[in-house]
Design an enzyme around this catalytic site. Structure first.
Site, short mmCIF file in Angstrom:
data_model
loop_
_atom_site.label_atom_id
_atom_site.label_comp_id
_atom_site.label_asym_id
_atom_site.label_seq_id
_atom_site.Cartn_x
_atom_site.Cartn_y
_atom_site.Cartn_z
N TYR A 148 -6.93 -7.13 85.27
CA TYR A 148 -8.16 -6.37 85.57
C TYR A 148 -8.79 -6.86 86.89
CZ TYR A 148 -12.98 -4.69 84.64
OH TYR A 148 -14.21 -4.10 84.72
N GLY A 175 -14.39 9.27 83.70
CA GLY A 175 -14.78 8.41 82.58
C GLY A 175 -16.26 8.48 82.29
N SER A 211 -15.84 -4.30 90.30
CA SER A 211 -16.43 -5.25 89.34
C SER A 211 -16.60 -6.61 90.00
CB SER A 211 -15.51 -5.40 88.13
OG SER A 211 -15.90 -6.50 87.33
N SER A 268 -17.74 10.08 79.66
CA SER A 268 -18.10 10.43 78.28
C SER A 268 -18.99 9.38 77.64
CB SER A 268 -16.84 10.64 77.43
OG SER A 268 -15.99 9.50 77.50
N ARG A 269 -19.01 8.17 78.23
CA ARG A 269 -19.87 7.11 77.66
C ARG A 269 -20.04 6.02 78.71
NH1 ARG A 269 -15.52 3.61 76.06
NH2 ARG A 269 -13.71 4.88 75.61
N ASP A 281 -6.51 12.87 82.14
CA ASP A 281 -6.14 11.46 82.19
C ASP A 281 -5.99 11.11 83.67
OD1 ASP A 281 -4.83 9.04 82.30
OD2 ASP A 281 -3.47 9.49 80.64
N ALA A 304 -7.34 -8.37 89.38
CA ALA A 304 -6.49 -7.97 90.51
C ALA A 304 -6.73 -6.51 90.87
CB ALA A 304 -5.02 -8.20 90.15
N ALA A 305 -6.83 -5.66 89.85
CA ALA A 305 -7.07 -4.24 90.10
C ALA A 305 -8.44 -4.03 90.75
CB ALA A 305 -6.99 -3.46 88.79
N LYS A 306 -9.44 -4.74 90.25
CA LYS A 306 -10.80 -4.54 90.77
C LYS A 306 -10.92 -5.06 92.20
CE LYS A 306 -12.65 -2.35 87.37
NZ LYS A 306 -13.13 -0.98 87.56
P1 NAP Z 1 -16.32 2.26 78.70
O1 NAP Z 1 -17.63 2.27 77.99
O2 NAP Z 1 -15.11 1.74 77.99
O3 NAP Z 1 -16.03 3.74 79.21
C1 NAP Z 1 -14.83 4.02 79.84
C2 NAP Z 1 -14.77 5.48 80.20
O4 NAP Z 1 -13.52 5.71 80.87
C3 NAP Z 1 -14.78 6.41 78.99
O5 NAP Z 1 -15.54 7.55 79.32
C4 NAP Z 1 -13.32 6.79 78.80
O6 NAP Z 1 -13.16 8.08 78.27
C5 NAP Z 1 -12.84 6.79 80.22
N1 NAP Z 1 -11.41 6.63 80.37
C6 NAP Z 1 -10.64 5.59 79.97
N2 NAP Z 1 -9.36 5.82 80.30
C7 NAP Z 1 -9.33 7.03 80.93
C8 NAP Z 1 -8.32 7.81 81.51
N3 NAP Z 1 -7.04 7.39 81.52
N4 NAP Z 1 -8.64 8.99 82.08
C9 NAP Z 1 -9.93 9.42 82.08
N5 NAP Z 1 -10.93 8.72 81.54
C10 NAP Z 1 -10.63 7.54 80.97
O7 NAP Z 1 -16.39 1.40 80.04
P2 NAP Z 1 -17.66 0.92 80.92
O8 NAP Z 1 -18.08 -0.40 80.45
O9 NAP Z 1 -18.64 2.01 81.00
O10 NAP Z 1 -16.95 0.71 82.34
C11 NAP Z 1 -16.86 1.77 83.28
C12 NAP Z 1 -16.36 1.23 84.60
O11 NAP Z 1 -17.22 0.17 85.05
C13 NAP Z 1 -14.96 0.64 84.54
O12 NAP Z 1 -14.28 0.91 85.75
C14 NAP Z 1 -15.23 -0.85 84.42
O13 NAP Z 1 -14.16 -1.62 84.91
C15 NAP Z 1 -16.45 -0.99 85.31
N6 NAP Z 1 -17.26 -2.18 85.04
C16 NAP Z 1 -17.83 -2.37 83.82
C17 NAP Z 1 -18.61 -3.50 83.61
C18 NAP Z 1 -19.29 -3.75 82.30
O14 NAP Z 1 -19.84 -4.86 82.13
N7 NAP Z 1 -19.35 -2.81 81.39
C19 NAP Z 1 -18.77 -4.43 84.63
C20 NAP Z 1 -18.16 -4.21 85.85
C21 NAP Z 1 -17.41 -3.07 86.05
P3 NAP Z 1 -12.54 8.39 76.82
O15 NAP Z 1 -13.34 7.59 75.84
O16 NAP Z 1 -12.72 9.85 76.68
O17 NAP Z 1 -11.12 7.93 76.85
#
Ligand code: NAP
Length: 250
Positions: free
Chosen positions: A156, A12, A142, A14-15, A63, A158-160
């Protein structure tokens, strides 16, 4: 450069946080596999940024909920780079399902991406790391797994929380084989996607609850991931490192 000649896979990437981790790993000398599922263009932007740093990078579509595609990503990485030193499980999402209205299928989808995929990726890479007698696995959990998330976060959260159990238990198996497994539990990190679904007024109430008075950044998570991947992490086993600006002081 503490990660020179190392190969890092970030799921994941890409962003958001994953991109921040991929770029940080490259800044410290690593070659990086930038995994994505749909965002090919975005993944290629990250690859270009890494190439401009003089490192090698490869965008790999997979995926992470699909075990065949996960295995193919491991094989592609080994064919291209010959080794995997660090694997970062980061891909995840939080669709904000409210439990009373949630279907079993929705629950399964959230658990599949946010927990089962971590198992699939760990299982796919651990044999290679075990054969080499070294490796690092970093699981992005998380704060929601530590203290519960929003009222609409039960799946979410529960998974984390499950990721933390997976991390600690796998760490016991892996450490004698030279593989260090740890997790990062971020608090609120400013990323486009995670926050676009939340109204501005609500975002302000989140900030008010953060002693540091601001959201974290993907770059900061990246720096912490580098620390776990590099010499600073050499005696860390089964830890969940929290970073949340003081939101959760236990
Ligand atoms: P995000 O901006 O939504 O980015 C999610 C990334 O996961 C994207 O690159 C997306 O790629 C990829 N992805 C989604 N489903 C996928 C799949 N089935 N297979 C492969 N790639 C997949 O999320 P984020 O905020 O950066 O969060 C990233 C991680 O940090 C997550 O595990 C989230 O739970 C954790 N987290 C985030 C926060 C927060 O405040 N942001 C806080 C605590 C924990 P595509 O776009 O190409 O599908």
């Amino acid at each position: 450069m503490i990660l020179e000649n190392q190969t890092v896979v970030v799921t994941g990437a890409s962003r958001g946080i994953g991109a921040g981790i991929a770029l940080a790993m490259a800044r410290y000398g690593a070659d990086v596999v930038v995994n994505y599922r749909t965002g090919e263009k975005e993944a290629n932007v990250v690859v270009d940024q890494i190439s401009q740093m003089g490192r090698s990078a490869l965008a790999v579509r997979a995926d992470v909920t699909n075990e065949i595609q996960v295995q193919a990503m491991v094989d592609t990485t080994l064919n291209r780079f010959g080794r995997i030193d660090v694997w970062v499980n980061n891909a995840g999402n939080n669709p904000l399902n409210s439990l009373p209205e949630e279907s079993s299928a929705q629950w399964d989808d959230v658990l599949s991406l946010n927990l089962k995929s971590y198992f699939l990726c760990c299982r796919a890479v651990i044999h290679h790391m075990s054969q080499r007698g070294s490796g690092r696995i970093i699981n992005i959990s998380s704060i929601s797994g530590q203290r519960g998330g929003l009222a609409c976060d039960t799946d979410y959260s529960a998974a984390k929380a499950g990721i933390m159990g997976l991390t600690r238990s796998l760490a016991r198996w892996a450490a004698p084989r030279g593989i260090l497994v740890n997790a990062i539990a971020p608090g609120y990190i400013r990323t486009d996607n995670m926050f676009e679904v939340i109204e501005p007024q609500r975002l302000k109430s989140f900030i008010d609850a953060i002693p540091l008075g601001r959201f974290g950044t993907a770059e900061e998570v990246g720096e912490l991931a580098v620390a776990l991947a590099g010499p600073a992490g050499s005696y860390l086993v089964g830890e969940v490192v929290t970073m949340n600006g003081g939101t959760y002081i236990a």
